[in-house]
Design a protein around this motif. Sequence first.
Motif, PDB file in Angstrom:
ATOM      1  N   ASP A  28      85.142  44.262  73.733  1.00  0.00           N
ATOM      2  CA  ASP A  28      86.350  44.158  74.557  1.00  0.00           C
ATOM      3  C   ASP A  28      87.392  43.274  73.891  1.00  0.00           C
ATOM      4  O   ASP A  28      88.584  43.624  73.830  1.00  0.00           O
ATOM      5  CB  ASP A  28      85.991  43.589  75.935  1.00  0.00           C
ATOM      6  N   ARG A  29      86.943  42.129  73.389  1.00  0.00           N
ATOM      7  CA  ARG A  29      87.882  41.233  72.707  1.00  0.00           C
ATOM      8  C   ARG A  29      88.449  41.890  71.455  1.00  0.00           C
ATOM      9  O   ARG A  29      89.631  41.723  71.134  1.00  0.00           O
ATOM     10  CB  ARG A  29      87.181  39.923  72.346  1.00  0.00           C
TER      11      ARG A  29
ATOM     12  N   ILE B  53     102.011  53.709  72.199  1.00  0.00           N
ATOM     13  CA  ILE B  53     101.785  53.711  70.753  1.00  0.00           C
ATOM     14  C   ILE B  53     100.666  52.751  70.380  1.00  0.00           C
ATOM     15  O   ILE B  53      99.784  53.073  69.573  1.00  0.00           O
ATOM     16  CB  ILE B  53     103.092  53.343  70.024  1.00  0.00           C
ATOM     17  N   ALA B  54     100.669  51.546  70.968  1.00  0.00           N
ATOM     18  CA  ALA B  54      99.650  50.554  70.641  1.00  0.00           C
ATOM     19  C   ALA B  54      98.265  51.024  71.068  1.00  0.00           C
ATOM     20  O   ALA B  54      97.271  50.827  70.341  1.00  0.00           O
ATOM     21  CB  ALA B  54      99.986  49.230  71.320  1.00  0.00           C
ATOM     22  N   ALA B  55      98.154  51.655  72.245  1.00  0.00           N
ATOM     23  CA  ALA B  55      96.856  52.148  72.711  1.00  0.00           C
ATOM     24  C   ALA B  55      96.341  53.272  71.817  1.00  0.00           C
ATOM     25  O   ALA B  55      95.153  53.298  71.459  1.00  0.00           O
ATOM     26  CB  ALA B  55      96.967  52.623  74.151  1.00  0.00           C
TER      27      ALA B  55
ATOM     28  N   ALA C  68      75.197  55.044  71.928  1.00  0.00           N
ATOM     29  CA  ALA C  68      74.379  54.048  72.623  1.00  0.00           C
ATOM     30  C   ALA C  68      74.439  54.209  74.135  1.00  0.00           C
ATOM     31  O   ALA C  68      73.795  53.431  74.858  1.00  0.00           O
ATOM     32  CB  ALA C  68      74.822  52.645  72.233  1.00  0.00           C
ATOM     33  N   GLY C  69      75.176  55.177  74.612  1.00  0.00           N
ATOM     34  CA  GLY C  69      75.241  55.432  76.047  1.00  0.00           C
ATOM     35  C   GLY C  69      76.384  54.744  76.756  1.00  0.00           C
ATOM     36  O   GLY C  69      76.436  54.745  77.994  1.00  0.00           O
ATOM     37  N   VAL C  70      77.305  54.156  76.008  1.00  0.00           N
ATOM     38  CA  VAL C  70      78.459  53.514  76.641  1.00  0.00           C
ATOM     39  C   VAL C  70      79.455  54.597  77.052  1.00  0.00           C
ATOM     40  O   VAL C  70      79.909  55.379  76.206  1.00  0.00           O
ATOM     41  CB  VAL C  70      79.129  52.519  75.677  1.00  0.00           C
ATOM     42  N   PRO C  71      79.804  54.699  78.335  1.00  0.00           N
ATOM     43  CA  PRO C  71      80.765  55.729  78.762  1.00  0.00           C
ATOM     44  C   PRO C  71      82.127  55.508  78.111  1.00  0.00           C
ATOM     45  O   PRO C  71      82.533  54.375  77.848  1.00  0.00           O
ATOM     46  CB  PRO C  71      80.833  55.551  80.286  1.00  0.00           C
ATOM     47  N   VAL C  72      82.817  56.594  77.873  1.00  0.00           N
ATOM     48  CA  VAL C  72      84.134  56.485  77.261  1.00  0.00           C
ATOM     49  C   VAL C  72      85.102  55.730  78.173  1.00  0.00           C
ATOM     50  O   VAL C  72      86.018  55.049  77.707  1.00  0.00           O
ATOM     51  CB  VAL C  72      84.681  57.884  76.911  1.00  0.00           C
ATOM     52  N   TYR C  73      84.878  55.829  79.487  1.00  0.00           N
ATOM     53  CA  TYR C  73      85.753  55.114  80.416  1.00  0.00           C
ATOM     54  C   TYR C  73      85.583  53.603  80.268  1.00  0.00           C
ATOM     55  O   TYR C  73      86.532  52.848  80.449  1.00  0.00           O
ATOM     56  CB  TYR C  73      85.424  55.544  81.847  1.00  0.00           C
TER      57      TYR C  73
ATOM     58  N   ILE D 257      87.607  52.432  77.110  1.00  0.00           N
ATOM     59  CA  ILE D 257      89.068  52.330  77.236  1.00  0.00           C
ATOM     60  C   ILE D 257      89.479  51.285  78.277  1.00  0.00           C
ATOM     61  O   ILE D 257      90.662  50.957  78.374  1.00  0.00           O
ATOM     62  CB  ILE D 257      89.690  53.692  77.607  1.00  0.00           C
ATOM     63  N   LEU D 258      88.510  50.772  79.062  1.00  0.00           N
ATOM     64  CA  LEU D 258      88.841  49.828  80.130  1.00  0.00           C
ATOM     65  C   LEU D 258      89.591  48.588  79.643  1.00  0.00           C
ATOM     66  O   LEU D 258      90.603  48.215  80.249  1.00  0.00           O
ATOM     67  CB  LEU D 258      87.570  49.425  80.882  1.00  0.00           C
TER      68      LEU D 258
END
Length: 362
Positions: A5-6, A75-77, A96-101, A104-105
């Motif tokens: 996240d960071r 643009i940055a995203a 690894a099973g991390v949802p795409v949502y 992007i959170l």
Amino acid sequence: MKIIDRYLVQLFVRAFLVSFASLVGLYIVIDAFAQLDEFSERTHGVFSLLAVMGQYYMYRVSLFFDRLSGPITTIAAMFTFSWIQRTNELIPLLSAGVPVYRVILPVVIAALGVNGVVIMNQELIIPRIAKQLEMSADDDGYRTVNTHSAYDSRGVLLGGDRSLRQRMTVRPATVLLPPELAGTLVDLRAAEARYIPPGKESPSGGWLLSDVSSSDTRSVPGILQELGPGKYFLYSTLSFDELSRTQHWYQFAGTRDLLTELRKQTNAARTEMAVLVHARLTRPLASITLLFLGLPFVLSGMDRRIVTLVGVSLVISLTFQMFSQFSQRLGNLEYISPTLAAWLPVLVFGSLAIGMFDLVRT
């Protein structure tokens, strides 16, 4: 916050700052060359020219941020997610099973944080520097400007031809007292009207009229006081800024001031103000809608080239902005309601963004 996240927030902030600095720098260079003659008319020497240009564009950085925050956020995203795809950092997360949502959170939260800064800039900074933003490149603050007529809270009309900002004077000035206040219609013509801010002498402030000529120049208690031959004081809540501001002054005003102006039935730009207020209410949703319009192009995995994805984000942002301006224009012309003019882009492009999210690779 997790490490990833960071990492994503840092990429987003870095891309946002670089994009903002690049676009603002490009605009300043082009605009400075276009208005070089206007700047040179009120300066002497290179250092004086650079100082005036620096002050002029320093105030406009706040306006640039207000106008460009939405497209730059997109643009940055898109740059952030195209970068982690190019470096093959997204596939291990999905494997690894991390949802795409969940991936992007943090970027969505960072985009909401940018919207918060935009609102603070819109409500706190821009209204305080509105005078500087309304000034043109050849305006040094001492030139006379056009004056508009306006009513105060009691229905007294005050207007004139030209005004001098440094002395807060209007020359010549016209005052019209309605029969409800003076018993009969009173039309005053003054060679000069100087604004006196609220103070001990007048809690509400007013205007000092000089060289007044009229067939009926009697005093009206609480409204018009005679001070001497041809000299009167008009007690009024009407300020000098309300007479000397430009036609589109409300674009730099705070939302509270806009709501106050909307309550005045005599305001000619009430429809435009209503559209602007609703547009400000839908602005965070519009920014998030613009963000989710661009993400499917990146997360679908169809193209990993950063230049192509940034170009796509520019096209999406331009299309959205053009449609928003078109909707607001229809609202200003009263073809559609102010509420619909503000919500129509969110409804149309929001539905499109939801439909396109099926392209995201999970």
